[in-house]
Design an enzyme around this catalytic site. Sequence first.
Site, mmCIF file in Angstrom:
data_model
loop_
_atom_site.group_PDB
_atom_site.id
_atom_site.type_symbol
_atom_site.label_atom_id
_atom_site.label_comp_id
_atom_site.label_asym_id
_atom_site.label_seq_id
_atom_site.Cartn_x
_atom_site.Cartn_y
_atom_site.Cartn_z
ATOM 1 N N GLU A 290 0.771 -1.222 -0.080
ATOM 2 C CA GLU A 290 0.123 0.022 -0.095
ATOM 3 C C GLU A 290 1.018 1.343 0.178
ATOM 4 O OE1 GLU A 290 -2.213 -0.160 3.348
ATOM 5 O OE2 GLU A 290 -3.913 -1.597 2.548
ATOM 6 N N PRO A 291 1.475 1.438 -0.986
ATOM 7 C CA PRO A 291 2.479 2.764 -1.058
ATOM 8 C C PRO A 291 1.524 4.098 -1.465
ATOM 9 C CG PRO A 291 2.502 1.456 -3.376
ATOM 10 C CD PRO A 291 1.833 0.686 -2.162
ATOM 11 N N GLY A 292 1.765 4.945 -0.530
ATOM 12 C CA GLY A 292 1.169 6.288 -0.669
ATOM 13 C C GLY A 292 2.271 7.427 -1.064
ATOM 14 N N CYS A 361 1.579 32.916 11.210
ATOM 15 C CA CYS A 361 2.025 33.667 12.465
ATOM 16 C C CYS A 361 1.957 32.443 13.433
ATOM 17 C CB CYS A 361 0.823 34.596 13.096
ATOM 18 S SG CYS A 361 0.643 35.775 11.839
ATOM 19 N N TYR A 390 1.454 13.998 1.488
ATOM 20 C CA TYR A 390 1.218 14.652 2.770
ATOM 21 C C TYR A 390 1.479 16.093 2.869
ATOM 22 C CZ TYR A 390 1.092 9.487 3.814
ATOM 23 O OH TYR A 390 0.736 8.408 3.614
#
Length: 439
Positions: A290-292, A361, A390
Amino acid sequence: MLWPDTTERSPDGALVIGGVAVADLAAEYGTPLYLFDVATIRARCRLHKQALGSAYERPKVTYAGKAWVAPALLQLIRDEGLNLDVVSGGELYVALRSGFPADRIAFHGNNKSPDELQMALDAGIGEIIIDNFDEIRLLDELTRGRSTPVTVLLRLNPGIDVHTHDYRKTGIVDSKFGLGISTGDAERAVQAVLDTPGLYLRGYHAHIGSQIFEVEPFIETVDTLFEFAGTMRDRFGIVPEEISPGGGFGVRYEEGDPDVALTAYAEQIGRAATLAAERWDLPSPVLTTEPGRSIVGPAGVAVYTLGARKVIPGVRTYVSVDGGMADNIRPPLYGAVYTAELVGKPSVGEMEWLTIAGKYCESGDVLIERVALPPSRYGDLLAVPAAGAYCLAMASNYNLALRPAVVFVEHGTARLVQRRERFEDLLARDIAPEDGYRT
Ligand code: LLP
């Protein structure tokens, strides 16, 4: 593999990706801008498929959508023949609306709501990866009266530690994820699923963490899953159809990072699975990775405009960009390290050390702690590689920042796949006060 495969410098030193001058994209779509090289996404999909396919007879590669999902990306993922993992009703919704076949989607998550599970059942989802006993109870209630059982995998907690940031460890015993093997929960869950008529137990899954550079923990995970499968076969007579040691393959963010040789990894993971199946006398199940990050990470580049400069003599020089933690929270959250180059000139010759700060900020809003760049000026463009995973997925409207536009580049052409947010979007969910909004 730090920059997308098609990255080059034109004779005048300008950055070109997918045959398109990055400066032209910035001029057209503004910054911060995220661009993805389609050739790199496709190549990474193929690499994962080929590597696992030549190492193991029943391979399945599932893209972990949490790294980033958008219709344009899902179309590529679908066409490249990968499956998809989603972790929320939102991801499932976008996947279905993008035309991703429901039977190629797996639904993960440690606290799926009844509504999310119902949505998955209604869609005819391929697999639900059960994480805990409450989910078994919910699914029992939701599947009563259905004529065909729902296919499920059990997410196991194998008790395996890995070298990565603590926030990215998911396979240690003290983790919110998965049914502990050592605690006996995993076995009790097998029993519970077998006692639930609406569920068909297809196999076992584990995911030990993310941004992992060693192959040994994956092999240990495969061995642990097969051992558990063999033990359950002996106890309950059930033979697994699928074993998934999850995702987590590391990618390079800066020059010093090691290269994850995916082909060698897949070879060892595949061999471990073949040997384990023999050892436990199990017919070869489907083996899923399951590579992301490793699919989209290296394909994405973030482009910013350099702004204010603050020189603190004897300490450092800050140069701020027009983005930061709202589009990439990884540096403040995990201490993630990035590098960068100027879009206009390569990093050769005279250089200066800079700290690249974000515009939000927070003192912690620093994008790159230390990077050497050729002399630069206010308004120059900065490109950050390995920004595909991500970043957009974790982007926020902090300080009411507008989330960036996203462009796909391929064969010398650019395609806007997500427009930049507009100020009106910031009011889209508000209920107008009685006297309305000022226009
Ligand atoms: N499968 C499962 C069940 C997962 O939980 C994950 C990631 C993956 C696959 C894909 O892992 P990958 O191949 O992308 O490493 N936000 C963090 C990473 C969180 C990963 C969450 N789960 C970061 O920016 O480093």
